[in-house]
Write a protein that holds these residues in place. Structure first.
Motif, mmCIF file in Angstrom:
data_model
loop_
_atom_site.group_PDB
_atom_site.id
_atom_site.type_symbol
_atom_site.label_atom_id
_atom_site.label_comp_id
_atom_site.label_asym_id
_atom_site.label_seq_id
_atom_site.Cartn_x
_atom_site.Cartn_y
_atom_site.Cartn_z
ATOM 1 N N SER A 246 -10.559 17.471 -37.874
ATOM 2 C CA SER A 246 -10.563 18.923 -37.735
ATOM 3 C C SER A 246 -11.329 19.363 -36.506
ATOM 4 O O SER A 246 -11.085 20.431 -35.964
ATOM 5 N N GLN B 140 -7.917 24.657 -34.166
ATOM 6 C CA GLN B 140 -8.061 25.364 -35.423
ATOM 7 C C GLN B 140 -7.769 26.854 -35.308
ATOM 8 O O GLN B 140 -7.727 27.542 -36.306
ATOM 9 N N ASP C 14 -0.501 30.373 -37.795
ATOM 10 C CA ASP C 14 -1.571 29.482 -38.250
ATOM 11 C C ASP C 14 -1.045 28.568 -39.344
ATOM 12 O O ASP C 14 -0.251 29.000 -40.203
ATOM 13 N N ALA D 119 -2.587 26.956 -42.409
ATOM 14 C CA ALA D 119 -3.830 27.209 -43.142
ATOM 15 C C ALA D 119 -4.463 25.927 -43.642
ATOM 16 O O ALA D 119 -3.774 24.958 -43.987
ATOM 17 N N GLY D 120 -5.778 25.948 -43.682
ATOM 18 C CA GLY D 120 -6.514 24.929 -44.399
ATOM 19 C C GLY D 120 -6.659 25.339 -45.856
ATOM 20 O O GLY D 120 -6.281 26.451 -46.247
ATOM 21 N N ASP D 121 -7.192 24.474 -46.670
ATOM 22 C CA ASP D 121 -7.320 24.762 -48.094
ATOM 23 C C ASP D 121 -8.276 25.927 -48.315
ATOM 24 O O ASP D 121 -9.454 25.851 -47.963
ATOM 25 N N GLU E 138 -8.234 28.777 -46.766
ATOM 26 C CA GLU E 138 -8.528 29.541 -45.547
ATOM 27 C C GLU E 138 -8.035 30.983 -45.682
ATOM 28 O O GLU E 138 -6.961 31.245 -46.231
ATOM 29 N N LEU F 284 -6.734 34.279 -43.784
ATOM 30 C CA LEU F 284 -6.095 34.657 -42.525
ATOM 31 C C LEU F 284 -5.652 36.114 -42.593
ATOM 32 O O LEU F 284 -5.488 36.685 -43.678
ATOM 33 N N GLN G 150 -6.030 34.664 -48.847
ATOM 34 C CA GLN G 150 -6.394 33.252 -48.933
ATOM 35 C C GLN G 150 -5.136 32.409 -49.138
ATOM 36 O O GLN G 150 -4.272 32.740 -49.952
ATOM 37 N N ASP H 149 -3.623 24.738 -48.451
ATOM 38 C CA ASP H 149 -3.573 23.753 -47.385
ATOM 39 C C ASP H 149 -2.123 23.495 -46.959
ATOM 40 O O ASP H 149 -1.269 23.170 -47.776
#
Length: 335
Positions: free
Chosen positions: A44, A49, A96, A98-100, A102, A104, A137, A140
């Motif tokens: 990461s 990112q 984007d 997304a991460g777990d 995250e 946005l 939210q 992932d």
């Protein structure tokens, strides 16, 4: 100057690799042991990112769009632009993965950075508050595309925010053609207005779920949600069915407005109409047929038609308040 061919470009690094191969083979085992795979946390730090931002300006014109079956339906003279046939501009698209968990930008969450004191906007923002930031939210691997404006104008003016991106959609005619000839269903369509925040999300989810009507749909779905406002619209309704019940002919509408400023169903939309839907592959609960599932469809608006003509005479104005389509699911497949 002649450009090198792909074959030539591929040969160069191969030759270079062969030339240093003896040195690589001579490296000690202890030196090679220092190479270790990157775990997720280290990876990461290496990968980008921040996502990608695209600033856009465009004007789109299509001479004809045709759906051909035994007969055909033609949509003629399509144009999408800014109002009064200017450029459709001042648009910013952010992408984007997304991460777990995250958070946005989504919907009106960009208002959080505009210092707008409007009480309704403050209430709307409260719905986007997540863990000390504003947005939505995600899980992932979700691909999140958020369309907003590059410049929102006066940061204290809510109208500037809502009217930052203006658009115009024009269609000359929509015709159907069969063995008995052709007829015009709609003509001279012109819609002018403003595009609010629009979000397109591709969910990364391999599960399935069953809808209230029994259809089974994939959790890996495309989700669309958009806010918009029509401030001036016109169309001729030459021949068409309304909700499959009433057949209207020689109807024209002027001064059409679509918004969400009246009634009891305005919360969360800041006066703009809204539409959302999800699309995925699915299986019909009754038919058992596989197809494209369009589900969780929702449309909320007030619709004003101040000039409603039948023939050449106006019959007055027609107004819908709290017009809502909800809990709607469709399975689409060929036959």
């Amino acid at each position: 100057m002649t450009q090198p061919t792909i074959t030539a470009l591929l040969r160069r690094p191969v030759c270079a690799t062969l030339s240093i191969a003896p040195f690589l083979l001579a490296a000690s085992g202890s030196a090679l042991a220092e190479f270790r795979p990157l775990d997720d946390s280290r990876l990461s730090d290496v990968t980008g990112q921040a996502g990608v931002t695209i600033e856009m300006a465009a004007k789109v014109e299509v001479g004809q769009l045709r759906w051909q079956d035994e007969g055909s339906v033609d949509v003629n003279g399509i144009r999408l632009s800014g109002q009064n046939n200017t450029m459709l501009d001042n648009m910013k698209l952010t992408l984007d993965v997304a991460g777990d968990g995250e958070v946005l930008n989504y919907g009106f969450s960009e208002l959080a950075g505009q210092n707008i004191s409007d009480p309704e906007a403050v209430n709307v923002l409260a719905g986007y508050a997540v863990n000390g930031s504003y947005g939505k939210q995600f899980n992932d691997g979700d691909l999140v595309m958020h369309l907003g404006a590059i410049d929102y104008g006066d940061p204290t003016n809510l109208t500037d925010f809502l009217h930052a991106v203006d658009f115009e959609l024009a269609i000359d005619s929509i015709k159907n053609t069969g063995s008995q000839g052709s007829s015009t269903m709609f003509s001279d369509i012109l819609l002018q207005g403003y595009l609010g925040p629009t979000d397109l999300v591709i969910r990364n989810d391999n599960s399935t779920r069953t809808l209230s009507n029994g259809d089974v749909v994939s959790g890996s779905e495309l989700q669309l949600e958009s806010h918009f406002e029509i401030t001036n619209g016109h169309l001729n309704w030459d021949k068409a069915d309304l909700i499959l019940i009433f057949n209207l002919a020689a109807v024209s509408i002027d001064g059409l407005e679509i918004h969400n400023r009246r009634g009891n169903d305005t919360a969360g939309h800041l006066g703009m109409a809204s539409v959302k839907a999800s699309l995925s592959n699915g299986t019909g609960g009754i038919s058992g047929t596989d197809g494209l599932s369009v589900h969780d469809v929702e449309f909320r608006a007030d619709v004003d038609m101040p000039v409603f003509r039948v023939g050449s005479n106006s019959i007055g104005g027609v107004y819908f308040t709290d017009f809502a389509i909800t809990d709607t699911n469709m399975m689409v497949y060929g036959h």
